[in-house]
Motif scaffolding. Structure first.
Motif, PDB file in Angstrom:
ATOM      1  N   SER A  54      26.330  23.063  67.769  1.00 43.01           N
ATOM      2  CA  SER A  54      27.321  24.130  67.786  1.00 43.01           C
ATOM      3  C   SER A  54      26.953  25.147  66.742  1.00 43.01           C
ATOM      4  N   SER A  55      27.695  26.230  66.642  1.00 49.38           N
ATOM      5  CA  SER A  55      27.239  27.363  65.840  1.00 49.38           C
ATOM      6  C   SER A  55      27.746  27.325  64.410  1.00 49.38           C
ATOM      7  N   LEU A  56      26.910  26.782  63.518  1.00 51.65           N
ATOM      8  CA  LEU A  56      27.246  26.839  62.092  1.00 51.65           C
ATOM      9  C   LEU A  56      27.059  28.238  61.553  1.00 51.65           C
ATOM     10  N   SER A  57      26.127  28.987  62.148  1.00 51.93           N
ATOM     11  CA  SER A  57      25.840  30.302  61.603  1.00 51.93           C
ATOM     12  C   SER A  57      27.043  31.224  61.676  1.00 51.93           C
ATOM     13  N   THR A  58      27.958  30.954  62.610  1.00 51.26           N
ATOM     14  CA  THR A  58      29.142  31.795  62.711  1.00 51.26           C
ATOM     15  C   THR A  58      30.332  31.205  61.986  1.00 51.26           C
ATOM     16  N   ARG A  59      30.237  29.929  61.589  1.00 47.37           N
ATOM     17  CA  ARG A  59      31.370  29.290  60.924  1.00 47.37           C
ATOM     18  C   ARG A  59      31.138  29.066  59.435  1.00 47.37           C
ATOM     19  N   PHE A  60      29.896  28.786  59.071  1.00 49.73           N
ATOM     20  CA  PHE A  60      29.634  28.428  57.685  1.00 49.73           C
ATOM     21  C   PHE A  60      28.613  29.373  57.075  1.00 49.73           C
ATOM     22  N   THR A  61      29.008  30.163  56.118  1.00 48.02           N
ATOM     23  CA  THR A  61      28.061  30.978  55.394  1.00 48.02           C
ATOM     24  C   THR A  61      27.201  30.060  54.534  1.00 48.02           C
ATOM     25  N   LEU A  62      25.896  30.243  54.594  1.00 50.12           N
ATOM     26  CA  LEU A  62      25.000  29.303  53.931  1.00 50.12           C
ATOM     27  C   LEU A  62      24.895  29.534  52.431  1.00 50.12           C
ATOM     28  N   SER A  63      25.111  30.735  51.978  1.00 46.58           N
ATOM     29  CA  SER A  63      25.096  30.982  50.543  1.00 46.58           C
ATOM     30  C   SER A  63      25.789  32.306  50.275  1.00 46.58           C
ATOM     31  N   ALA A  64      26.721  32.310  49.341  1.00 44.40           N
ATOM     32  CA  ALA A  64      27.452  33.531  49.044  1.00 44.40           C
ATOM     33  C   ALA A  64      26.568  34.517  48.309  1.00 44.40           C
ATOM     34  N   ASP A  65      26.774  35.797  48.571  1.00 43.51           N
ATOM     35  CA  ASP A  65      26.033  36.849  47.890  1.00 43.51           C
ATOM     36  C   ASP A  65      26.425  36.883  46.423  1.00 43.51           C
ATOM     37  N   MET A  66      25.423  36.803  45.531  1.00 44.92           N
ATOM     38  CA  MET A  66      25.706  36.787  44.100  1.00 44.92           C
ATOM     39  C   MET A  66      25.560  38.163  43.467  1.00 44.92           C
ATOM     40  N   THR A  67      25.414  39.203  44.298  1.00 43.63           N
ATOM     41  CA  THR A  67      25.342  40.539  43.726  1.00 43.63           C
ATOM     42  C   THR A  67      26.703  40.947  43.189  1.00 43.63           C
ATOM     43  N   THR A  68      26.724  41.954  42.353  1.00 47.68           N
ATOM     44  CA  THR A  68      27.942  42.350  41.656  1.00 47.68           C
ATOM     45  C   THR A  68      29.075  42.682  42.612  1.00 47.68           C
ATOM     46  N   ASN A  69      28.757  43.364  43.711  1.00 48.33           N
ATOM     47  CA  ASN A  69      29.818  43.859  44.581  1.00 48.33           C
ATOM     48  C   ASN A  69      30.406  42.800  45.497  1.00 48.33           C
ATOM     49  N   LYS A  70      29.656  41.723  45.786  1.00 50.49           N
ATOM     50  CA  LYS A  70      30.118  40.775  46.795  1.00 50.49           C
ATOM     51  C   LYS A  70      30.168  39.331  46.305  1.00 50.49           C
ATOM     52  N   ARG A  71      30.021  39.098  45.016  1.00 50.21           N
ATOM     53  CA  ARG A  71      29.868  37.742  44.537  1.00 50.21           C
ATOM     54  C   ARG A  71      31.121  36.903  44.723  1.00 50.21           C
ATOM     55  N   SER A  72      32.277  37.531  44.944  1.00 55.11           N
ATOM     56  CA  SER A  72      33.511  36.774  45.086  1.00 55.11           C
ATOM     57  C   SER A  72      34.170  36.966  46.442  1.00 55.11           C
ATOM     58  N   ALA A  73      33.449  37.546  47.396  1.00 55.31           N
ATOM     59  CA  ALA A  73      34.054  37.863  48.685  1.00 55.31           C
ATOM     60  C   ALA A  73      33.815  36.747  49.692  1.00 55.31           C
ATOM     61  N   LEU A  74      34.893  36.279  50.311  1.00 54.61           N
ATOM     62  CA  LEU A  74      34.785  35.326  51.408  1.00 54.61           C
ATOM     63  C   LEU A  74      34.308  36.093  52.638  1.00 54.61           C
ATOM     64  N   SER A  75      33.325  35.577  53.345  1.00 55.13           N
ATOM     65  CA  SER A  75      32.751  36.297  54.475  1.00 55.13           C
ATOM     66  C   SER A  75      33.762  36.433  55.606  1.00 55.13           C
ATOM     67  N   SER A  76      33.534  37.422  56.454  1.00 52.90           N
ATOM     68  CA  SER A  76      34.428  37.645  57.589  1.00 52.90           C
ATOM     69  C   SER A  76      34.398  36.458  58.543  1.00 52.90           C
ATOM     70  N   GLU A  77      33.215  35.788  58.652  1.00 56.87           N
ATOM     71  CA  GLU A  77      33.113  34.619  59.524  1.00 56.87           C
ATOM     72  C   GLU A  77      33.987  33.482  59.006  1.00 56.87           C
ATOM     73  N   SER A  78      33.967  33.277  57.675  1.00 63.07           N
ATOM     74  CA  SER A  78      34.784  32.213  57.099  1.00 63.07           C
ATOM     75  C   SER A  78      36.268  32.537  57.209  1.00 63.07           C
ATOM     76  N   ILE A  79      36.610  33.780  57.003  1.00 62.15           N
ATOM     77  CA  ILE A  79      38.020  34.173  57.118  1.00 62.15           C
ATOM     78  C   ILE A  79      38.535  33.883  58.520  1.00 62.15           C
ATOM     79  N   LYS A  80      37.729  34.203  59.529  1.00 56.48           N
ATOM     80  CA  LYS A  80      38.121  33.920  60.908  1.00 56.48           C
ATOM     81  C   LYS A  80      38.278  32.417  61.117  1.00 56.48           C
TER      82      LYS A  80
END
Length: 420
Positions: A54-80
Motif C-alpha cells: 500500500s502507499s506509504l509515500s502518501t501516508r508517511f513522510t519519511l523525514s521532516a524538512d530540517m530547514t528553517t522555514n519548514k522544520r516544524s511543519a506537519l506535511s499535508s499528507e500526514s494532516i490528511k
C-alpha cells in the motif's frame, strides 16, 4: 542539491586510484542512514509499499524538512492521514512539556507532536513525568521506558518509541553524533497506523545462500509495521500469506527446485498478488539460475559497477560510486522533495529485455544520469584498481526495474511483481 556527511573511508583521498574492496566493503552504504539525502533504502521502502502493498509515500513522510522555514511543519499528507483517524489515540510523552521545549533539537519534535492533537480532537497529547508518576511504567511490564520516550496507544494496543528514534543522526567522523533530520512525523504516523490497524503484512527474507545482512532494511520496514520471517527455500516452501520475498545479494545460486518455488509463490494458485524483490551486488559471481529467473521476467543483469565523476555525492575517487539518480518513476517511488536525491551506491546496470511479453510488462524505476559510466574490467576482485577510462560505456543506466504480470480473477485485476 543536498549532500551527505562525509563517510569514514580508510583510503587516502588524494590518490587517483583505489581498490574495489574499499567500495564494496561499505555494504552498509546500501542500507545505511543517510543524513538528509535519500538513500536507496528509503527508495526501497517506498517501492515496497507502492508496488507491492500500500502507499506509504502518501501516508508517511519519511523525514521532516530540517530547514528553517519548514522544520516544524506537519506535511499535508500526514494532516490528511491524521484527520481520517476515527479511533481515540493517546500520545504519551514521558517528560514534562517544558523539558522538550527547552532541549535542543527536541523542541522541533514538540512542535510537530502538538499538530497531531490540533488536527484531530480524537488524538490527545499527554506529558507524563515518570519521577512524579511512579506507577506509569508498571502499565508496560514488557518495555524498558526512559525519560523522553513516547507511548502511542489506542485501547489495549500500543507502540513504544524511543526518544532517539525521533531524530536522524550521523557521525561527524570523530565519534560524535550530529543531528541531520527529524523523523518525528514518520515514527508517529507509523505508530498511529500500527495501533489502529488490524493487518500487518509479512515479508519473507531468504536465507541459506549466504545472503547479505538486511538488518537495516528490516529495521526500517518494521518501523512501518511490517513483520518478517526467514525462510530457506531449499528446505521449506514460501508462506503464501506473506506479501513478498526479499532475496538480498546471495553468493550461492538457487537450485532449479527453488526457482520453481518462486514461480509457484508468484502464481499463487492463479490469484497472483505476490512479489519477489531481488538485490544483486556488482561483485557477485555468476548466478545462472537466479539471473535466469530475472531474465524470464524481462530484466537482464550486466556486469561491472556504475560510477559518475560528475553527479556523485562527492567529487573524489571514493565518492564516484555513490551515484545520484537521474530519473525516478514516480508511479513507483512517489514524489521526492525538491533538493533531495537518491544515492545509488555501488550499483550494477540492468537491461529491460522487452516492454511487454507473455503478459509481463517491464518498467524502469530508477536510472542514472547520462554522465554515469560503467567500470567493467572483466572479473571484479578486491585487488582490482579503479582507473576510469574515456572508453568506458556511458549511461544512463537502469539500476532498479520492475516486472509486472497481470491477470483477471473474478472480474478483478490482480498482479504479481518482480523488483530487481
Amino acid at each position: 542539491m543536498a549532500k551527505k556527511n562525509k563517510k569514514n573511508d580508510n583510503l587516502d583521498q588524494s590518490k587517483r586510484s583505489a581498490k574495489v574492496s574499499a567500495f564494496f566493503a561499505k555494504r552498509s552504504v546500501r542500507y545505511g542512514g543517510a543524513a538528509t539525502l535519500l538513500t536507496v533504502i528509503i527508495i526501497v521502502a517506498v517501492i515496497l509499499i507502492n508496488v507491492l502493498v500500500s502507499s506509504l509515500s502518501t501516508r508517511f513522510t519519511l523525514s521532516a524538512d530540517m530547514t528553517t522555514n519548514k522544520r516544524s511543519a506537519l506535511s499535508s499528507e500526514s494532516i490528511k492521514f491524521v484527520k481520517n483517524v476515527g479511533k481515540q489515540i493517546d500520545i504519551d510523552v514521558l517528560a514534562e512539556e517544558s523539558t522538550y521545549a527547552s532541549t535542543s533539537n527536541y523542541n522541533s519534535c514538540l512542535l510537530i507532536l502538538r499538530q497531531y492533537a490540533q488536527n484531530n480532537t480524537k488524538i490527545h497529547l499527554n506529558f507524563i513525568d515518570m519521577d512524579k508518576n511512579a506507577t506509569f511504567a508498571s502499565k508496560y511490564p514488557n518495555e524498558t521506558l526512559s525519560q523522553g520516550d513516547i507511548i502511542v496507544k489506542s485501547g489495549d494496543t500500543y507502540k513504544h518509541i524511543a526518544s532517539s528514534d525521533l531524530l536522524q543522526t550521523t557521525s561527524d567522523g570523530t565519534g560524535n553524533s550530529v543531528v541531520t533530520g527529524n523523523n518525528t512525523e514518520q515514527v508517529i504516523d507509523s505508530a498511529i497506523s500500527y495501533v489502529t490497524s488490524k493487518d500487518f503484512p509479512t515479508i519473507i527474507v531468504s536465507s541459506g545462500h549466504n545472503e547479505a545482512d538486511s538488518t537495516n532494511l528490516q529495521t526500517l520496514l518494521t518501523k512501518n509495521n511490517y513483520q518478517f520471517e526467514t525462510t530457506d527455500l531449499s528446505t521449506a516452501n514460501a508462506d503464501q500469506n506473506a506479501k513478498m520475498i526479499v532475496i538480498d545479494a546471495p553468493t550461492a545460486d538457487f537450485t532449479a527446485a527453488e526457482i520453481t518455488k518462486l514461480d509457484d509463490y508468484l502464481y499463487n494458485i492463479g490469484n497472483y498478488g505476490k512479489s519477489v524483490f531481488l538485490l544483486f551486488d556488482p561483485q557477485q559471481s555468476s548466478l545462472p539460475n537466479l539471473e535466469g529467473f530475472a531474465k524470464k521476467w524481462g530484466i537482464g543483469l550486466s556486469t561491472g559497477v556504475i560510477y559518475d565523476t560528475t553527479n556523485a555525492w562527492q567529487n573524489t575517487t571514493n565518492g564516484y560510486f555513490d551515484v545520484l539518480e537521474g530519473n525516478m518513476n514516480s508511479t513507483y517511488t512517489g514524489k521526492i522533495q525538491s533538493g533531495l536525491h537518491a544515492d545509488l551506491s555501488v550499483s550494477r546496470p540492468l537491461t529491460l529485455l522487452f516492454t511487454n511479453q507473455d503478459g509481463i510488462a517491464t518498467d524502469s524505476v530508477i536510472s542514472t544520469n547520462s554522465t554515469a559510466k560503467l567500470w567493467n574490467p572483466g572479473s571484479l576482485s578486491s585487488q582490482t584498481a579503479f582507473t576510469p577510462s574515456s572508453t568506458d560505456q556511458s549511461g544512463p543506466f537502469n539500476v532498479m526495474a520492475v516486472a509486472t504480470k497481470s491477470a483477471t480473477v473474478n472480474n478483478k485485476a490482480v498482479n504479481s511483481n518482480v523488483l530487481v
